[in-house]
Design an enzyme around this catalytic site. Structure first.
Site, PDB file in Angstrom:
ATOM      1  N   SER A  25     -40.932 -24.190 115.929  1.00  0.00           N
ATOM      2  CA  SER A  25     -42.285 -24.033 115.149  1.00  0.00           C
ATOM      3  C   SER A  25     -41.918 -23.118 113.859  1.00  0.00           C
ATOM      4  O   SER A  25     -42.608 -22.639 113.147  1.00  0.00           O
ATOM      5  CB  SER A  25     -43.223 -22.984 115.972  1.00  0.00           C
ATOM      6  OG  SER A  25     -42.507 -21.921 116.216  1.00  0.00           O
ATOM      7  N   ASN A 112     -44.921 -13.267 123.722  1.00  0.00           N
ATOM      8  CA  ASN A 112     -46.309 -13.768 123.941  1.00  0.00           C
ATOM      9  C   ASN A 112     -47.337 -12.812 123.286  1.00  0.00           C
ATOM     10  O   ASN A 112     -48.225 -13.183 122.440  1.00  0.00           O
ATOM     11  CB  ASN A 112     -46.549 -13.657 125.450  1.00  0.00           C
ATOM     12  CG  ASN A 112     -45.800 -14.789 126.159  1.00  0.00           C
ATOM     13  OD1 ASN A 112     -45.161 -15.661 125.507  1.00  0.00           O
ATOM     14  ND2 ASN A 112     -45.835 -14.578 127.395  1.00  0.00           N
ATOM     15  N   THR A 157     -87.008 -33.674  99.642  1.00  0.00           N
ATOM     16  CA  THR A 157     -86.975 -33.996 100.765  1.00  0.00           C
ATOM     17  C   THR A 157     -86.855 -35.310 101.101  1.00  0.00           C
ATOM     18  O   THR A 157     -87.491 -36.121 100.393  1.00  0.00           O
ATOM     19  CB  THR A 157     -88.274 -33.286 101.709  1.00  0.00           C
ATOM     20  OG1 THR A 157     -89.384 -34.177 101.474  1.00  0.00           O
ATOM     21  CG2 THR A 157     -88.621 -31.913 101.635  1.00  0.00           C
ATOM     22  N   HIS A 158     -85.987 -35.445 102.254  1.00  0.00           N
ATOM     23  CA  HIS A 158     -85.577 -37.213 102.444  1.00  0.00           C
ATOM     24  C   HIS A 158     -85.075 -37.806 101.115  1.00  0.00           C
ATOM     25  O   HIS A 158     -85.192 -38.937 100.965  1.00  0.00           O
ATOM     26  CB  HIS A 158     -86.684 -37.969 103.024  1.00  0.00           C
ATOM     27  CG  HIS A 158     -87.465 -37.432 103.971  1.00  0.00           C
ATOM     28  ND1 HIS A 158     -86.869 -37.339 105.297  1.00  0.00           N
ATOM     29  CD2 HIS A 158     -88.445 -36.354 104.072  1.00  0.00           C
ATOM     30  CE1 HIS A 158     -87.689 -36.834 106.249  1.00  0.00           C
ATOM     31  NE2 HIS A 158     -88.709 -36.300 105.415  1.00  0.00           N
ATOM     32  N   SER A 279     -61.247 -42.392  84.671  1.00  0.00           N
ATOM     33  CA  SER A 279     -60.652 -43.944  85.472  1.00  0.00           C
ATOM     34  C   SER A 279     -59.328 -44.213  84.591  1.00  0.00           C
ATOM     35  O   SER A 279     -59.199 -44.093  83.456  1.00  0.00           O
ATOM     36  CB  SER A 279     -61.873 -44.685  85.360  1.00  0.00           C
ATOM     37  OG  SER A 279     -61.450 -46.075  85.668  1.00  0.00           O
ATOM     38  N   LYS A 285     -65.734 -43.396  81.965  1.00  0.00           N
ATOM     39  CA  LYS A 285     -65.926 -42.686  83.320  1.00  0.00           C
ATOM     40  C   LYS A 285     -65.511 -41.245  83.139  1.00  0.00           C
ATOM     41  O   LYS A 285     -64.768 -40.661  82.716  1.00  0.00           O
ATOM     42  CB  LYS A 285     -65.203 -43.207  84.433  1.00  0.00           C
ATOM     43  CG  LYS A 285     -65.593 -44.708  84.877  1.00  0.00           C
ATOM     44  CD  LYS A 285     -66.816 -44.822  85.304  1.00  0.00           C
ATOM     45  CE  LYS A 285     -67.100 -44.063  86.854  1.00  0.00           C
ATOM     46  NZ  LYS A 285     -66.155 -44.933  87.764  1.00  0.00           N
ATOM     47  N   ASN A 287     -65.252 -38.591  86.596  1.00  0.00           N
ATOM     48  CA  ASN A 287     -65.610 -38.758  87.817  1.00  0.00           C
ATOM     49  C   ASN A 287     -65.768 -37.369  88.289  1.00  0.00           C
ATOM     50  O   ASN A 287     -64.770 -36.485  87.956  1.00  0.00           O
ATOM     51  CB  ASN A 287     -64.280 -39.496  88.475  1.00  0.00           C
ATOM     52  CG  ASN A 287     -64.444 -41.003  88.062  1.00  0.00           C
ATOM     53  OD1 ASN A 287     -65.314 -41.466  87.851  1.00  0.00           O
ATOM     54  ND2 ASN A 287     -63.309 -41.560  87.966  1.00  0.00           N
ATOM     55  N   GLU A 292     -65.999 -34.500  95.097  1.00  0.00           N
ATOM     56  CA  GLU A 292     -65.610 -35.425  96.047  1.00  0.00           C
ATOM     57  C   GLU A 292     -64.382 -34.828  96.967  1.00  0.00           C
ATOM     58  O   GLU A 292     -64.581 -35.052  98.322  1.00  0.00           O
ATOM     59  CB  GLU A 292     -65.366 -36.625  95.470  1.00  0.00           C
ATOM     60  CG  GLU A 292     -66.439 -37.325  94.751  1.00  0.00           C
ATOM     61  CD  GLU A 292     -65.820 -38.498  93.663  1.00  0.00           C
ATOM     62  OE1 GLU A 292     -67.041 -39.202  93.411  1.00  0.00           O
ATOM     63  OE2 GLU A 292     -64.810 -38.773  93.653  1.00  0.00           O
ATOM     64  N   TYR A 319     -50.245 -17.380 128.991  1.00  0.00           N
ATOM     65  CA  TYR A 319     -49.604 -18.036 127.761  1.00  0.00           C
ATOM     66  C   TYR A 319     -49.006 -19.423 128.284  1.00  0.00           C
ATOM     67  O   TYR A 319     -48.437 -19.522 129.316  1.00  0.00           O
ATOM     68  CB  TYR A 319     -48.453 -17.286 127.128  1.00  0.00           C
ATOM     69  CG  TYR A 319     -47.722 -18.025 126.072  1.00  0.00           C
ATOM     70  CD1 TYR A 319     -48.732 -17.861 124.850  1.00  0.00           C
ATOM     71  CD2 TYR A 319     -46.789 -18.668 125.932  1.00  0.00           C
ATOM     72  CE1 TYR A 319     -48.100 -18.555 123.741  1.00  0.00           C
ATOM     73  CE2 TYR A 319     -46.296 -19.313 124.747  1.00  0.00           C
ATOM     74  CZ  TYR A 319     -47.081 -19.228 123.530  1.00  0.00           C
ATOM     75  OH  TYR A 319     -46.451 -20.023 122.709  1.00  0.00           O
ATOM     76  N   GLN A 324     -48.411 -22.875 121.078  1.00  0.00           N
ATOM     77  CA  GLN A 324     -47.809 -23.128 119.723  1.00  0.00           C
ATOM     78  C   GLN A 324     -48.185 -23.759 118.762  1.00  0.00           C
ATOM     79  O   GLN A 324     -48.505 -23.708 117.402  1.00  0.00           O
ATOM     80  CB  GLN A 324     -46.317 -23.677 119.984  1.00  0.00           C
ATOM     81  CG  GLN A 324     -45.409 -23.931 118.787  1.00  0.00           C
ATOM     82  CD  GLN A 324     -44.110 -24.288 119.214  1.00  0.00           C
ATOM     83  OE1 GLN A 324     -43.121 -23.797 119.758  1.00  0.00           O
ATOM     84  NE2 GLN A 324     -43.690 -25.517 118.901  1.00  0.00           N
ATOM     85  N   LYS A 327     -51.352 -22.891 115.426  1.00  0.00           N
ATOM     86  CA  LYS A 327     -50.995 -22.371 114.191  1.00  0.00           C
ATOM     87  C   LYS A 327     -51.094 -23.423 112.727  1.00  0.00           C
ATOM     88  O   LYS A 327     -51.765 -22.828 111.952  1.00  0.00           O
ATOM     89  CB  LYS A 327     -49.645 -21.580 113.833  1.00  0.00           C
ATOM     90  CG  LYS A 327     -49.364 -20.440 114.470  1.00  0.00           C
ATOM     91  CD  LYS A 327     -47.988 -19.869 114.957  1.00  0.00           C
ATOM     92  CE  LYS A 327     -47.414 -20.596 116.010  1.00  0.00           C
ATOM     93  NZ  LYS A 327     -47.997 -20.272 117.340  1.00  0.00           N
TER      94      LYS A 327
END
Length: 608
Positions: A25, A112, A157-158, A279, A285, A287, A292, A319, A324, A327
């Site tokens: 690890s 541990n 709304t919606h 783009s 463009k 973007n 996103e 344990y 392990q 993390k």
């Protein structure tokens, strides 16, 4: 061939290379090195305090650990897969540096309880950093709301035009969401802030350890009271990941609306160029890639939360090596949410509402229809009947290709005798906004009042009061802006006096504190020196004035640092737990605030 692991005494053969690669690890838990070393230093100090090891052995171990920390920070430490994890890598190197005495460091502890400690220390710091970033975002939302207080936009709304609202009201809706996120992280700190070290492998230890002392050294407010629970518990990590996922969800919702509202179809807002991309083929463009990516990265935080829940769902006490795998999901969620919040902190202050486009949008979609129904209800018509009448008016408007404010009074009266000339006030979107005066509504006066509430909420500077620090939760006395403080470097027999704080933020610090009104900075320095060290000091000079909004997590933002000399032995007082005399080659670990920088300046300018 004998097994050469530090734990390999009962094995007759070495670990297979495939197993070493599969089980290591260190490739990811090496980022815990700072916390592993801090925990080991506190453990060594406790072992010496309790007479379990000799003072000189502890000194040698601590010196070796500090050397290892410097080696790691300077890129001179070789992390080895065959040593499995951060604990064994550090312990093996310690034994190489200081000899067999390094092997005494592991007395009365297990990997541990050691890893449980490291994760809690790491998460405690990460949580505080996230809280700080959320505070910045809340301030940005507040500034944006205040800046555009008169801008009106359609509410949805919606995803359909619903009612007009102030742009500020819309922005402050996200203030509330991210404020709850900050509150959640603060609350989770209570569950993180528990010392597990001293639990051993699972059953505690027969050595006469002092867990309270270790807790004080590491700044824990609580100590675990069941050793089996302490080494098997990852509830605090799951709760943290849940906080991250909820916060990321809020960030994703905001990001989605920024994508929609910045599109040509809506054209409500303009995003800053520096957080957008172009783009590779279409030169026109712009973007909204940052927004996103926030949406996309939110999925990672959900996956990490589910991974941790599934990881822990059927583990028997205590344990198990499965743990392990706790993390990488933690590290990834921390990195993801901090990156997300940093992007939002860059974007939010530079968002610009497009007022002309918003005004055009407000003239569409019969956005004041509810206000017309309320108008009829206020004149005595049952609301359900008023709802029906307005629905008929909307149908009439659609048929005749008109908006509500384009229908004549005569046409409106044909639907109800209750409609009079004052209906024109109701049909204007700005008047509709300001009519929503219920607490929490979008009326301008309401929003201005909420802005003032938020300003008080975000400030700890409430003259003459004792308030809780927004970061560490410790009660601090606050004064008028700016907050002036003083620090004093006291020289005694070619060493300097540092205090060990007994209250958070824990660590060693230069004596000092607030300047009370009615006293000079010099008077305050002498008074604070007397209160905290018991020494009568003689001021020699001013080292400098240090001013930085981030210099102290409790926002003590400006301090004058004096240099003084004194004779005698200092005694701990005020908020000092203990005192020490140090020189530049023997400074203690965990120096609070920006005092490392101050001490560096002092030692560079004065030969002490």
């Amino acid at each position: 061939m004998k097994n050469k692991k530090l734990w390999g005494g009962r094995f007759s053969s070495s670990t297979d290379s495939v197993m070493e690669t599969f089980s290591e690890s260190i490739s990811f838990d090496k980022r815990l090195y700072e916390y592993d070393i801090a925990g080991s230093i506190a453990h060594a100090q406790m072992l010496a305090k309790q007479g379990i090891i000799k003072d000189e052995e502890a000194d040698k171990i601590i010196e070796g650990l500090r050397k290892i920390k410097r080696m790691i920070e300077e890129g001179e430490f070789e992390f080895r897969i065959e040593d499995e994890d951060i604990h064994m890598n550090i312990e093996r190197k310690l034994i190489e540096i200081v000899g067999k005495v390094g092997g005494k460091l592991h007395t009365a502890r297990s990997r541990n309880d050691q890893i449980a400690l490291d994760i809690r220390l790491f998460l405690r710091d990460a949580t505080i950093h996230i809280i700080d970033r959320l505070t910045d975002i809340l301030k940005h939302f507040l500034s944006l709301a205040e800046k555009y207080i008169d801008v009106v936009m359609p509410g949805f709304t919606h995803l359909q035009h619903a009612q007009p609202v102030l742009f500020s009201h819309y922005i402050l809706a996200y203030y509330e969401k991210f404020k709850r996120d900050r509150d959640r992280f603060r609350d989770t700190l209570k569950r993180i802030d528990v010392l597990p070290l001293g639990s051993g492998a699972l059953a505690g230890t027969s050595f006469p350890i002092d867990r309270k002392y270790v807790a004080e050294q590491l700044g824990f407010s609580k100590i675990s009271r069941n050793s089996m629970d302490a080494v098997s518990d990852r509830d605090f990590a799951i709760e943290f990941l849940s906080d991250v996922a909820i916060c990321a969800m809020h960030a994703s919702r905001f990001a989605e609306e920024m994508v929609i509202f910045s599109s040509q179809e809506f054209d409500f807002i303009e995003l800053p160029d520096e957080f957008c991309t172009g783009s590779s083929i279409m030169p026109q463009k712009k973007n909204p890639d940052a927004m996103e990516l926030i949406r996309g990265k939110t999925a990672r935080t959900y996956g990490n939360l589910i991974q941790m829940l599934v990881l822990m769902k059927a583990l028997p006490l205590t344990y198990n090596r499965d743990m392990q795998e706790d993390k990488e999901s933690l590290f990834d969620s921390i990195d993801t949410i901090i990156g997300t919040l940093d992007v939002l902190s860059g974007v939010i202050p530079k968002i610009k509402p497009k007022i002309e486009s918003l005004q055009k949008a407000l003239d569409k979609g019969f956005i004041t229809a509810t206000d017309l129904a309320d108008y009829l209800a206020k004149k005595g018509m049952p609301f359900r009947e008023a709802h029906k009448v307005v629905g008929q008016i909307v149908a009439y408007a659609e048929k005749n290709n008109k908006e509500l404010n384009e229908i004549s009074i005569e046409e409106l009266k044909s639907f109800s005798d209750l409609i009079e000339n004052d209906v024109l006030d109701v049909l204007h979107y700005r008047k509709a906004v300001n009519s929503r005066t219920s607490y929490g509504g979008t009326a301008k006066d309401n929003v201005l009042n909420i802005i003032e509430e938020i300003k008080k909420e975000l400030s700890i500077r409430q003259d003459g009061n004792t308030v809780k620090c927004p970061r560490c939760g410790y009660p601090v006395k606050v004064y008028k802006n700016p907050i002036p403080t003083t620090d004093i470097i006291i020289k005694v027999d070619d060493k300097i006096v540092l205090i060990k704080r007994k209250n958070p933020p824990y660590g060693w610090a230069i004596p000092g504190g607030f300047i009370d009104y009615g006293e000079s900075a010099e008077q305050a320095a002498i008074r604070e020196a007397k209160e905290e060290t018991g020494l009568d000091v003689e001021l020699e000079s001013v080292l400098g004035v240090y001013s930085d909004p981030d210099r102290d997590p409790r926002q003590h933002t400006i301090t004058t640092v004096f240099i003084a000399k004194a004779k005698g032995r200092p005694k701990a007082g005020d908020d000092a737990e203990s005192l020490g005399l140090f020189d530049k080659d023997n400074l203690p670990e965990t120096i609070a605030f920006d005092h490392k920088k101050i001490l560096k300046d002092f030692f560079e300018k004065h030969n002490v």
